[in-house]
Design a protein around this motif. Structure first.
Motif, PDB file in Angstrom:
ATOM      1  N   GLY A 106       0.822  -1.200   0.000  1.00  0.00           N
ATOM      2  CA  GLY A 106       0.000   0.000   0.000  1.00  0.00           C
ATOM      3  C   GLY A 106       0.859   1.255   0.000  1.00  0.00           C
ATOM      4  N   THR A 107       0.316   2.307  -0.575  1.00  0.00           N
ATOM      5  CA  THR A 107       1.013   3.593  -0.610  1.00  0.00           C
ATOM      6  C   THR A 107       0.056   4.712  -0.261  1.00  0.00           C
ATOM      7  OG1 THR A 107       0.513   4.004  -2.938  1.00  0.00           O
ATOM      8  CG2 THR A 107       2.542   2.805  -2.464  1.00  0.00           C
ATOM      9  N   ARG A 108       0.610   5.812   0.200  1.00  0.00           N
ATOM     10  CA  ARG A 108      -0.166   7.030   0.388  1.00  0.00           C
ATOM     11  C   ARG A 108      -0.197   7.725  -0.967  1.00  0.00           C
ATOM     12  NH1 ARG A 108      -1.670   9.011   4.972  1.00  0.00           N
ATOM     13  NH2 ARG A 108      -1.256  11.175   4.476  1.00  0.00           N
ATOM     14  N   GLY A 109      -1.348   7.810  -1.574  1.00  0.00           N
ATOM     15  CA  GLY A 109      -1.466   8.440  -2.882  1.00  0.00           C
ATOM     16  C   GLY A 109      -2.147   7.524  -3.875  1.00  0.00           C
ATOM     17  N   GLN A 110      -2.300   8.011  -5.096  1.00  0.00           N
ATOM     18  CA  GLN A 110      -3.060   7.280  -6.100  1.00  0.00           C
ATOM     19  C   GLN A 110      -2.270   6.182  -6.801  1.00  0.00           C
ATOM     20  OE1 GLN A 110      -5.392   9.727  -8.676  1.00  0.00           O
ATOM     21  NE2 GLN A 110      -6.594  10.524  -6.985  1.00  0.00           N
ATOM     22  N   ASP A 111      -1.045   5.928  -6.359  1.00  0.00           N
ATOM     23  CA  ASP A 111      -0.313   4.767  -6.858  1.00  0.00           C
ATOM     24  C   ASP A 111      -0.717   3.507  -6.112  1.00  0.00           C
ATOM     25  OD1 ASP A 111       1.074   6.149  -8.799  1.00  0.00           O
ATOM     26  OD2 ASP A 111       2.750   6.619  -7.468  1.00  0.00           O
ATOM     27  N   ASP A 112      -1.556   3.659  -5.078  1.00  0.00           N
ATOM     28  CA  ASP A 112      -2.035   2.498  -4.332  1.00  0.00           C
ATOM     29  C   ASP A 112      -2.832   1.587  -5.269  1.00  0.00           C
ATOM     30  OD1 ASP A 112      -2.483   1.396  -1.437  1.00  0.00           O
ATOM     31  OD2 ASP A 112      -4.410   1.226  -2.494  1.00  0.00           O
ATOM     32  N   PRO A 113      -2.685   0.264  -5.133  1.00  0.00           N
ATOM     33  CA  PRO A 113      -3.367  -0.675  -6.034  1.00  0.00           C
ATOM     34  C   PRO A 113      -4.898  -0.545  -6.045  1.00  0.00           C
ATOM     35  CG  PRO A 113      -1.752  -1.831  -4.683  1.00  0.00           C
ATOM     36  CD  PRO A 113      -1.810  -0.428  -4.185  1.00  0.00           C
ATOM     37  N   TYR A 133      -6.694   2.036  -6.413  1.00  0.00           N
ATOM     38  CA  TYR A 133      -7.153   2.978  -7.435  1.00  0.00           C
ATOM     39  C   TYR A 133      -7.265   2.294  -8.789  1.00  0.00           C
ATOM     40  CZ  TYR A 133      -6.912   6.756  -4.127  1.00  0.00           C
ATOM     41  OH  TYR A 133      -7.143   7.550  -3.052  1.00  0.00           O
ATOM     42  N   THR A 134      -6.378   1.359  -9.066  1.00  0.00           N
ATOM     43  CA  THR A 134      -6.477   0.588 -10.305  1.00  0.00           C
ATOM     44  C   THR A 134      -7.702  -0.329 -10.257  1.00  0.00           C
ATOM     45  OG1 THR A 134      -4.082   0.643 -10.580  1.00  0.00           O
ATOM     46  CG2 THR A 134      -5.280  -1.059 -11.803  1.00  0.00           C
ATOM     47  N   LEU A 135      -7.920  -0.996  -9.111  1.00  0.00           N
ATOM     48  CA  LEU A 135      -9.056  -1.883  -8.964  1.00  0.00           C
ATOM     49  C   LEU A 135     -10.376  -1.172  -9.251  1.00  0.00           C
ATOM     50  CD1 LEU A 135     -10.321  -4.597  -8.011  1.00  0.00           C
ATOM     51  CD2 LEU A 135     -10.381  -3.583  -5.709  1.00  0.00           C
ATOM     52  N   PHE A 136     -10.520   0.039  -8.719  1.00  0.00           N
ATOM     53  CA  PHE A 136     -11.779   0.770  -8.869  1.00  0.00           C
ATOM     54  C   PHE A 136     -11.780   1.696 -10.092  1.00  0.00           C
ATOM     55  CE2 PHE A 136     -11.840  -0.304  -4.314  1.00  0.00           C
ATOM     56  CZ  PHE A 136     -13.042  -1.008  -4.301  1.00  0.00           C
TER      57      PHE A 136
END
Length: 176
Positions: free
Chosen positions: A160-167, A169-172
């Motif tokens: 997990g990451t803080r920000g939109q590189d978190d997985p 965001y891709t899932l949704f």
């Protein structure tokens, strides 16, 4: 049960589910440092009292998503209790937050337990937080023991990451 009573019960269940999702989205927005999502959860003029911060939610959003030294956080919301009265509601949510802080290269893991005491308002058919007060119950802090690259943890590459590189965001389908 009359149709009117069934409709009222269904509306109450829908409202409480929407409030649960609002609490979950708050945790997601805080942990992912998602400023726009976090801002969207508050009603116009909302107020927040969260320990070191007390003031408008519009200012709280900036404080929440970009605190100096915060490397990661993980909010877990549970024990949700809501009272709905038309287009207003009140709620109490238990929360545990696990965070890693980096101050001058020294990393500290912090666990905080408490409750959100919330007032909500339905705006344009969507529930928003109108007032949030954090009640601190307990905390623990200790030097981090995080292991990223050894044994089992070294094999787990998706993190997990803080920000939109978190997985998520891709899932949704939200990747910018």
């Amino acid at each position: 049960m009359s149709d009117n009573n069934e409709q009222q019960l269904l509306q109450q269940l829908e409202d409480k589910q929407a409030l649960r999702e609002l609490g979950t989205l708050f945790a997601r927005a805080a942990d992912r440092a998602d400023r726009s999502l976090l801002a969207s959860l508050f009603a116009d003029g909302a107020q927040v009292s969260d320990g070191g911060f007390s003031g408008p939610a519009s200012e709280f959003v900036g404080v929440c998503v970009a605190p100096a030294g915060l490397e990661r956080s993980f909010h877990s919301v549970s024990n949700e209790f809501y009272q709905v009265d038309g287009d207003t509601a009140r709620g109490e949510l238990y929360v545990i937050t696990v965070s890693t802080w980096n101050k001058d290269g020294a990393k500290t893991d912090t666990l905080i337990g408490g409750r959100y005491l919330d007032e909500y308002r339905k705006v344009g058919g969507a529930w928003k937080i109108a007032r949030r007060t954090f009640v601190h119950e307990w905390n623990m802090s200790f030097p981090t023991t995080t292991v990223w690259d050894e044994g089992l943890f070294g094999m787990i590459k998706l993190r997990g990451t803080r920000g939109q590189d978190d997985p998520s965001y891709t899932l949704f389908g939200e990747k910018a």
